[in-house]
Design a protein around this motif. Sequence first.
Motif, PDB file in Angstrom:
ATOM      1  N   LEU A 112      -2.410   6.936   3.990  1.00  0.00           N
ATOM      2  CA  LEU A 112      -3.595   6.187   3.570  1.00  0.00           C
ATOM      3  C   LEU A 112      -3.211   4.796   3.071  1.00  0.00           C
ATOM      4  CD1 LEU A 112      -5.530   9.031   1.724  1.00  0.00           C
ATOM      5  CD2 LEU A 112      -6.340   7.787   3.733  1.00  0.00           C
ATOM      6  N   THR A 156     -13.200  -1.763   1.178  1.00  0.00           N
ATOM      7  CA  THR A 156     -13.216  -0.303   1.102  1.00  0.00           C
ATOM      8  C   THR A 156     -11.884   0.288   1.550  1.00  0.00           C
ATOM      9  OG1 THR A 156     -15.603  -0.293   1.487  1.00  0.00           O
ATOM     10  CG2 THR A 156     -14.432   1.772   1.856  1.00  0.00           C
ATOM     11  N   LEU A 157     -11.261  -0.294   2.573  1.00  0.00           N
ATOM     12  CA  LEU A 157      -9.934   0.157   2.994  1.00  0.00           C
ATOM     13  C   LEU A 157      -8.913  -0.031   1.874  1.00  0.00           C
ATOM     14  CD1 LEU A 157      -9.796  -1.241   6.650  1.00  0.00           C
ATOM     15  CD2 LEU A 157      -9.821   1.176   5.976  1.00  0.00           C
ATOM     16  N   GLY A 164      -4.532   1.656   5.071  1.00  0.00           N
ATOM     17  CA  GLY A 164      -5.410   0.838   4.232  1.00  0.00           C
ATOM     18  C   GLY A 164      -4.973  -0.606   4.155  1.00  0.00           C
ATOM     19  N   MET A 201      -9.489   2.575  -0.745  1.00  0.00           N
ATOM     20  CA  MET A 201      -8.995   3.891  -0.334  1.00  0.00           C
ATOM     21  C   MET A 201      -7.477   4.004  -0.444  1.00  0.00           C
ATOM     22  SD  MET A 201     -11.463   4.811   2.915  1.00  0.00           S
ATOM     23  CE  MET A 201     -10.648   6.393   3.172  1.00  0.00           C
ATOM     24  N   GLN A 202      -6.763   2.873  -0.501  1.00  0.00           N
ATOM     25  CA  GLN A 202      -5.341   2.938  -0.770  1.00  0.00           C
ATOM     26  C   GLN A 202      -5.081   3.535  -2.152  1.00  0.00           C
ATOM     27  OE1 GLN A 202      -4.658  -1.407   0.151  1.00  0.00           O
ATOM     28  NE2 GLN A 202      -2.848  -0.559   1.145  1.00  0.00           N
ATOM     29  N   SER A 203      -5.991   3.277  -3.082  1.00  0.00           N
ATOM     30  CA  SER A 203      -5.857   3.804  -4.440  1.00  0.00           C
ATOM     31  C   SER A 203      -6.543   5.146  -4.590  1.00  0.00           C
ATOM     32  CB  SER A 203      -6.449   2.804  -5.446  1.00  0.00           C
ATOM     33  OG  SER A 203      -5.780   1.569  -5.405  1.00  0.00           O
ATOM     34  N   VAL A 204      -7.813   5.185  -4.176  1.00  0.00           N
ATOM     35  CA  VAL A 204      -8.628   6.394  -4.290  1.00  0.00           C
ATOM     36  C   VAL A 204      -9.106   6.780  -2.906  1.00  0.00           C
ATOM     37  CG1 VAL A 204     -10.668   7.418  -5.377  1.00  0.00           C
ATOM     38  CG2 VAL A 204      -9.424   5.597  -6.556  1.00  0.00           C
ATOM     39  N   PRO A 205      -8.401   7.736  -2.258  1.00  0.00           N
ATOM     40  CA  PRO A 205      -7.462   8.695  -2.852  1.00  0.00           C
ATOM     41  C   PRO A 205      -5.982   8.423  -2.585  1.00  0.00           C
ATOM     42  CG  PRO A 205      -8.191   9.538  -0.757  1.00  0.00           C
ATOM     43  CD  PRO A 205      -8.829   8.170  -0.909  1.00  0.00           C
ATOM     44  N   GLY A 206      -5.600   7.330  -1.896  1.00  0.00           N
ATOM     45  CA  GLY A 206      -4.235   7.161  -1.411  1.00  0.00           C
ATOM     46  C   GLY A 206      -3.144   7.359  -2.443  1.00  0.00           C
TER      47      GLY A 206
END
Length: 481
Positions: free
Chosen positions: A226, A34-35, A230, A38-43
Amino acid sequence: MSLPPIPSNVLKVDSASPEWMSKADNAWQLMAATLVGMQSVPGLIILYGGAVKKKWAVNSAFMSLYAFACVFFCWVIWGYRLSFGDKLLPFWGKPGVSLDEKYLFTQAFLGLFPNATMIYFQGVFACITLILIAGAVLGRMNFYAWMLFVPLWLTFSYSFTAFSIWSTNGFLTKLGIIDYSGGYVIHLSSGVAGFTAAYWVGPRLNKDRERFPPNNILLMLAGAGLLWMGWTGFNGGDPYVVSMDASLAVYNTHACTATSLLTWVILDVIFFRKPSVIGAVQGMITGLVCITPAAGVVQGWAALIMGVCSGSIPWFTMMVIHKRSKLLQKVDDTMAVFHTHAIAGTLGGILTGLFAEPKLNFLFYANYAQYVGLFYGIKMNDVKTGLRQMGIQLLGILFVVLLNVISTSLICLFIRLLVPLRMSEEDMEIGDEAAHGEEAYAIWGQGDKLDTSVSKYGSSLYDDVEAAGTRKKRAGQVEMT
C-alpha cells in the motif's frame, strides 16, 4: 470513427464549478490525496502492526491511527495556515483556521482547484510525516507522551519546514531549492526527528532489542505494498495539474523504487547468502524516499541511477557504519528511520542537485534559469549556476537537520516535565495489554523462535532476520514458534 459530441452541460460553468477551476485537475488532486492517505490508513498501520513483536502490534498500529486523526484535526484549525498561509516570518506563516466556506472555496495558492482540495492534499502529507517518526520509537514510548508530541511537533517543526521549502513565500523557496514532493519536508525531517526522539525516549528492553521478531511478515508486506502503490499519488499529485510532468513523476517513482529494491536484495545475497524479505522492504522504502525530491525533474535514466544509489548507500550505512558507530548503536531506532528516511532523503536531495534537468524544472517551476542541476550546468558551460543549485540543496539539508534536532529535543524535554516519555519497565514487559488493555492475537506466546542467535542486522527492524551464511544449521535442528 468520430467521437460522439460532449453534452453541453458536462463542462458547464456554474456556482459549484467556477470558471477558474479545472474539474480534471480537481478530480486528480482529490484522488492523489486519497492515495497518500491510504499510505498511512491503512498502509503504515498494517506495516507497523505486522513488523513489530506481537506484544506491540496494537500499540504500534494505534500510534499511527492516532497520529493521522490528531494531525488532520490540528491541520484544519491552525496547521495549514502556519505552513502555507500569509507570511509571518521567513520560515512561518500566520496562524488561522481553515474552516469557513469563503476560504475553502477560494482558489488555492497553486493549481486550478479550491483551497479545500489543497488543504486535504497537504494534510495527508503532514499526517504521514508524524507516522514515520513513530517508527523510530515503537515498542516503548508512553502513549500519553505521544499524544502530546504529535500536535507540538506539527506546530513547531513541520510547519517551519513546509513553509520554508514549499510555500511560495518561504525563504528556501525563494532561493530556489528543489524538493519536488517532500524529500526534505517529509523524509529528511521525519528521519532526523525520529532519531532525535528515540534518543530522548530511550531504548526498548534489552531482550526486545536483541530479539524483536515481526509477528506477521505477510501483513507487513501488505502494508508495504500500500505504501509503494500509494506513492503514485504522493509524487504524481505534486505538479497540482494533470500533466505530462505528473506522468513522469509517477514513472520515475516506480522505476527508481524497483531498482532500489533489486539492488538491496542483490547486496543481501552477495554478503549474507540469503535474500531477505525485510531487506527488500527497506530497499523499497529507500527508493521511494530518494526519488521523492526529484520525481518530476529528472530523466528516466537518472531515476535508475538514483535507485542504485538508494539501494546501496543506505544499505552500507545500516549494515556497516551502524555496527561500527557508538552513537548509532546507542540510539534505539526501531524501524531504522534514520537510514531509510534521513540518509535516503539526504541522498535524494543531493542527487537532485546533480541530475535536475532545466527543461523539466521549467515544466514544474516555470523558472528555467534558477533550477539547473550541476551536471547540466557543466554541459551548458554554466558551472556557476549548477554549483549554486548544489549549494542550495546542501543548505536545505543543513536547515532541516538543525531545525529538527533542536525542535524535537525541546519538545521532548517539555513533554518530560508533564508525563514520562518512556513506559515503565513493568509495562514494557507486558506491552499492548498494559498500554491499551487489548491484544492483537488470541494465541499463545510472543511469536519468538526457539533459536536465539544474534542477527546480522543489529538493533533495528532487521533484528530477527536469520544471518544466513554466518553459521551452519545444526543437524536435526527443529525451529518452534
